[in-house]
Design a protein around this motif. Structure first.
Motif, PDB file in Angstrom:
ATOM      1  N   THR A  95      -7.081  24.521  28.545  1.00  0.00           N
ATOM      2  CA  THR A  95      -7.686  24.856  27.262  1.00  0.00           C
ATOM      3  C   THR A  95      -6.675  24.719  26.131  1.00  0.00           C
ATOM      4  N   LEU A  96      -5.460  25.225  26.345  1.00  0.00           N
ATOM      5  CA  LEU A  96      -4.422  25.111  25.323  1.00  0.00           C
ATOM      6  C   LEU A  96      -4.081  23.653  25.053  1.00  0.00           C
ATOM      7  N   TYR A  97      -3.960  22.854  26.122  1.00  0.00           N
ATOM      8  CA  TYR A  97      -3.656  21.430  25.947  1.00  0.00           C
ATOM      9  C   TYR A  97      -4.751  20.732  25.135  1.00  0.00           C
ATOM     10  N   THR A  98      -6.004  21.022  25.458  1.00  0.00           N
ATOM     11  CA  THR A  98      -7.128  20.420  24.725  1.00  0.00           C
ATOM     12  C   THR A  98      -7.051  20.749  23.243  1.00  0.00           C
ATOM     13  N   CYS A  99      -6.728  22.003  22.930  1.00  0.00           N
ATOM     14  CA  CYS A  99      -6.623  22.420  21.531  1.00  0.00           C
ATOM     15  C   CYS A  99      -5.492  21.680  20.821  1.00  0.00           C
ATOM     16  N   LEU A 100      -4.323  21.617  21.451  1.00  0.00           N
ATOM     17  CA  LEU A 100      -3.160  21.005  20.800  1.00  0.00           C
ATOM     18  C   LEU A 100      -3.329  19.504  20.589  1.00  0.00           C
ATOM     19  N   ILE A 101      -3.835  18.795  21.600  1.00  0.00           N
ATOM     20  CA  ILE A 101      -3.989  17.343  21.455  1.00  0.00           C
ATOM     21  C   ILE A 101      -5.069  17.025  20.420  1.00  0.00           C
ATOM     22  N   THR A 102      -6.097  17.864  20.356  1.00  0.00           N
ATOM     23  CA  THR A 102      -7.162  17.657  19.362  1.00  0.00           C
ATOM     24  C   THR A 102      -6.650  17.953  17.955  1.00  0.00           C
ATOM     25  N   ILE A 103      -5.842  19.012  17.815  1.00  0.00           N
ATOM     26  CA  ILE A 103      -5.255  19.336  16.512  1.00  0.00           C
ATOM     27  C   ILE A 103      -4.395  18.178  16.016  1.00  0.00           C
ATOM     28  N   ALA A 104      -3.618  17.559  16.919  1.00  0.00           N
ATOM     29  CA  ALA A 104      -2.790  16.415  16.533  1.00  0.00           C
ATOM     30  C   ALA A 104      -3.653  15.298  15.960  1.00  0.00           C
ATOM     31  N   LYS A 105      -4.794  15.050  16.570  1.00  0.00           N
ATOM     32  CA  LYS A 105      -5.691  13.983  16.108  1.00  0.00           C
ATOM     33  C   LYS A 105      -6.361  14.349  14.784  1.00  0.00           C
ATOM     34  N   PRO A 153       0.886  12.818   8.944  1.00  0.00           N
ATOM     35  CA  PRO A 153       1.023  11.700   9.898  1.00  0.00           C
ATOM     36  C   PRO A 153       2.225  11.781  10.818  1.00  0.00           C
ATOM     37  N   PHE A 154       3.378  12.246  10.312  1.00  0.00           N
ATOM     38  CA  PHE A 154       4.590  12.215  11.130  1.00  0.00           C
ATOM     39  C   PHE A 154       4.610  13.343  12.164  1.00  0.00           C
ATOM     40  N   TYR A 155       4.288  14.577  11.716  1.00  0.00           N
ATOM     41  CA  TYR A 155       4.286  15.679  12.676  1.00  0.00           C
ATOM     42  C   TYR A 155       3.175  15.503  13.707  1.00  0.00           C
ATOM     43  N   ALA A 156       2.013  15.025  13.251  1.00  0.00           N
ATOM     44  CA  ALA A 156       0.895  14.808  14.180  1.00  0.00           C
ATOM     45  C   ALA A 156       1.287  13.815  15.267  1.00  0.00           C
ATOM     46  N   ASP A 157       1.992  12.755  14.882  1.00  0.00           N
ATOM     47  CA  ASP A 157       2.400  11.743  15.858  1.00  0.00           C
ATOM     48  C   ASP A 157       3.439  12.302  16.822  1.00  0.00           C
ATOM     49  N   LEU A 158       4.349  13.151  16.300  1.00  0.00           N
ATOM     50  CA  LEU A 158       5.358  13.777  17.167  1.00  0.00           C
ATOM     51  C   LEU A 158       4.694  14.696  18.181  1.00  0.00           C
ATOM     52  N   LEU A 159       3.763  15.548  17.711  1.00  0.00           N
ATOM     53  CA  LEU A 159       3.054  16.463  18.609  1.00  0.00           C
ATOM     54  C   LEU A 159       2.284  15.684  19.667  1.00  0.00           C
ATOM     55  N   TYR A 160       1.580  14.654  19.233  1.00  0.00           N
ATOM     56  CA  TYR A 160       0.789  13.830  20.155  1.00  0.00           C
ATOM     57  C   TYR A 160       1.683  13.183  21.215  1.00  0.00           C
ATOM     58  N   SER A 161       2.782  12.571  20.780  1.00  0.00           N
ATOM     59  CA  SER A 161       3.652  11.854  21.725  1.00  0.00           C
ATOM     60  C   SER A 161       4.360  12.814  22.672  1.00  0.00           C
ATOM     61  N   ASP A 162       4.773  13.993  22.161  1.00  0.00           N
ATOM     62  CA  ASP A 162       5.419  14.989  23.035  1.00  0.00           C
ATOM     63  C   ASP A 162       4.462  15.465  24.127  1.00  0.00           C
ATOM     64  N   LEU A 163       3.212  15.718  23.749  1.00  0.00           N
ATOM     65  CA  LEU A 163       2.218  16.143  24.737  1.00  0.00           C
ATOM     66  C   LEU A 163       1.952  15.027  25.748  1.00  0.00           C
ATOM     67  N   ASN A 164       1.832  13.818  25.241  1.00  0.00           N
ATOM     68  CA  ASN A 164       1.471  12.699  26.118  1.00  0.00           C
ATOM     69  C   ASN A 164       2.605  12.307  27.055  1.00  0.00           C
ATOM     70  N   LYS A 165       3.841  12.512  26.637  1.00  0.00           N
ATOM     71  CA  LYS A 165       4.981  12.226  27.530  1.00  0.00           C
ATOM     72  C   LYS A 165       4.924  13.108  28.764  1.00  0.00           C
ATOM     73  N   THR A 166       4.449  14.329  28.558  1.00  0.00           N
ATOM     74  CA  THR A 166       4.367  15.285  29.666  1.00  0.00           C
ATOM     75  C   THR A 166       3.153  15.033  30.550  1.00  0.00           C
ATOM     76  N   THR A 167       2.015  14.750  29.931  1.00  0.00           N
ATOM     77  CA  THR A 167       0.763  14.669  30.688  1.00  0.00           C
ATOM     78  C   THR A 167       0.342  13.246  31.056  1.00  0.00           C
ATOM     79  N   GLU A 168       0.723  12.272  30.208  1.00  0.00           N
ATOM     80  CA  GLU A 168       0.316  10.866  30.389  1.00  0.00           C
ATOM     81  C   GLU A 168      -1.205  10.733  30.496  1.00  0.00           C
TER      82      GLU A 168
END
Length: 388
Positions: free
Chosen positions: A84-94, A101-116
């Motif tokens: 649930t937390l992951y869903t919220c964070l990745i959606t917030i980034a989008k 644009p810059f922080y959103a991309d950092l948050l998105y990429s950090d999450l995706n590096k972990t989860t792929e």
């Protein structure tokens, strides 16, 4: 770090009320932010995202889910909390990508590096999230809103009375507005009690004797409506009994006579407020009223002292850079103000701090011992040592 992000998604109907609530708000947020961008209102979108993250995700969902994240076994509920937390964070980034644009991309990429779990390398290459109307549960949002509001009211009363949150209190008393309100309140009762550190809720169907309520006309509303009749209306309202005020709150209307003319008084036509009575302090916000029992028994005082020790010991663990799983031993210099409390709640303190033992001593000369304030004019000397 041990969480497996490739776990199968927990079905929404199997998730906790807390999870379903934040997902409901998330889908409402997607709808609002999408509409705001389409109508060129980025400020409205930004404020909606900020309110969601601060008030609901951080201050409520994450805080209430701490034990689910850190404690217990690797259960379905723990998996659900992480998902649930992951869903919220990745959606917030989008959602925030167009305006941050810059922080959103950092948050998105950090999450995706972990989860792929995301196919794109940048948040600016993904589609805008779509909301699912079936996941928006207004009744659940209303119930959790009651929990948030009541918790805030009680914590404000604690601050007013200078009662620390770590000091347990016996009960809160809640007037029952109607059957639906009682059902809604009961469903979030445990969340409220945990948040404000109170033992129980007492529901009152009849508030006579519990609350002393006062009523006065809302001249800004009544004046334009009734003009010359205001003197008679004011007199009638000032004569309301406690029962009349209660009937107006329950029904939303009350009929009076002013200069031989029947007038229907609405809730918005008046201002109703409560007065504190000995042993209880009262807060009212809109239709919500809650009374806090401020009497601290000897047993409650001891429990409060024990909770204070747990907090101080946990802080010492952090200062010493102990791992979360490190077991420790506790040695505490005796003091007449807290000896009994430590003996009564010894097992609780040890469990909460991962201590294998707690010893009270008459003398403590170890240079690693830390002096901390437990209460006004009451300090304790505590030695926390990691077990080898």
């Amino acid at each position: 770090d041990k969480f497996n992000y490739n776990e199968a998604e927990i079905l929404i109907e199997k998730r906790s009320e807390l999870d379903r609530w934040i997902i409901s708000l998330l889908n409402s947020l997607i709808k609002v932010v999408g509409e705001s961008y389409e109508t060129y209102e980025p400020t409205r979108a930004g404020r909606a995202i900020s309110d969601f993250v601060t008030e609901n995700l951080s201050n409520w969902f994450v805080r209430l889910s701490r034990k689910r994240f850190w404690g217990g076994e690797y259960s379905e509920d723990k998996i659900s909390a992480y998902q649930t937390l992951y869903t919220c964070l990745i959606t917030i980034a989008k959602l925030m990508a167009p305006i941050s644009p810059f922080y959103a991309d950092l948050l998105y990429s950090d999450l995706n590096k972990t989860t792929e779990k995301e196919p794109n390398q940048s948040v600016h290459l993904v589609d805008f999230p779509s909301f699912d109307e079936s996941l928006i549960d207004k009744d659940l949002e209303e119930k959790m809103g009651i929990a948030q509001k009541v918790s805030s009211m009680i914590l404000a009363l604690r601050r007013k009375e200078k009662l620390k949150v770590r000091q347990p209190l016996a009960k809160i008393v809640v007037p029952v507005l109607n059957k639906r309100f009682r059902e809604q309140f009961a469903s979030v009762e445990n969340i409220i009690l945990t948040e404000v550190n109170v033992k129980e809720v007492e529901y009152w169907e009849d508030t006579n004797g519990m609350l002393s309520k006062k009523i006065k006309p809302n001249f800004k509303i009544l004046g334009p409506k009734y003009g010359k009749l205001m003197k008679e209306i004011t007199g009638a309202i000032n004569r309301f009994s406690q029962a009349d005020i209660s009937d107006l709150e329950k029904m939303g209307t009350f009929e009076i006579t002013a200069d031989s003319e029947k007038i229907t008084v609405l809730l918005e036509d008046v201002e109703i407020y409560t007065e504190d009575i000995p042993g209880r302090v009262i807060a009212t916000e809109g239709e919500l009223t809650v009374a806090l029992d401020t009497h601290v028994t000897e047993e409650l005082k001891k429990e409060g002292i024990a909770r204070e020790f747990v907090n101080k010991i946990q802080n010492i663990r952090k200062e010493n850079n102990f791992e979360v799983t490190d077991q420790v031993s506790l040695v505490i210099l005796k003091h007449i103000e807290y000896n009994d409390a430590l003996l009564v709640f010894k097992n609780y303190i040890c469990t909460q701090t991962l201590a294998t033992d707690l010893t009270l001593v008459n003398k403590l000369d170890n240079s690693n011992a830390k002096e901390v304030e437990i209460d006004k004019n009451v300090n304790a000397l505590i030695l926390v040592e990691k077990m080898k």
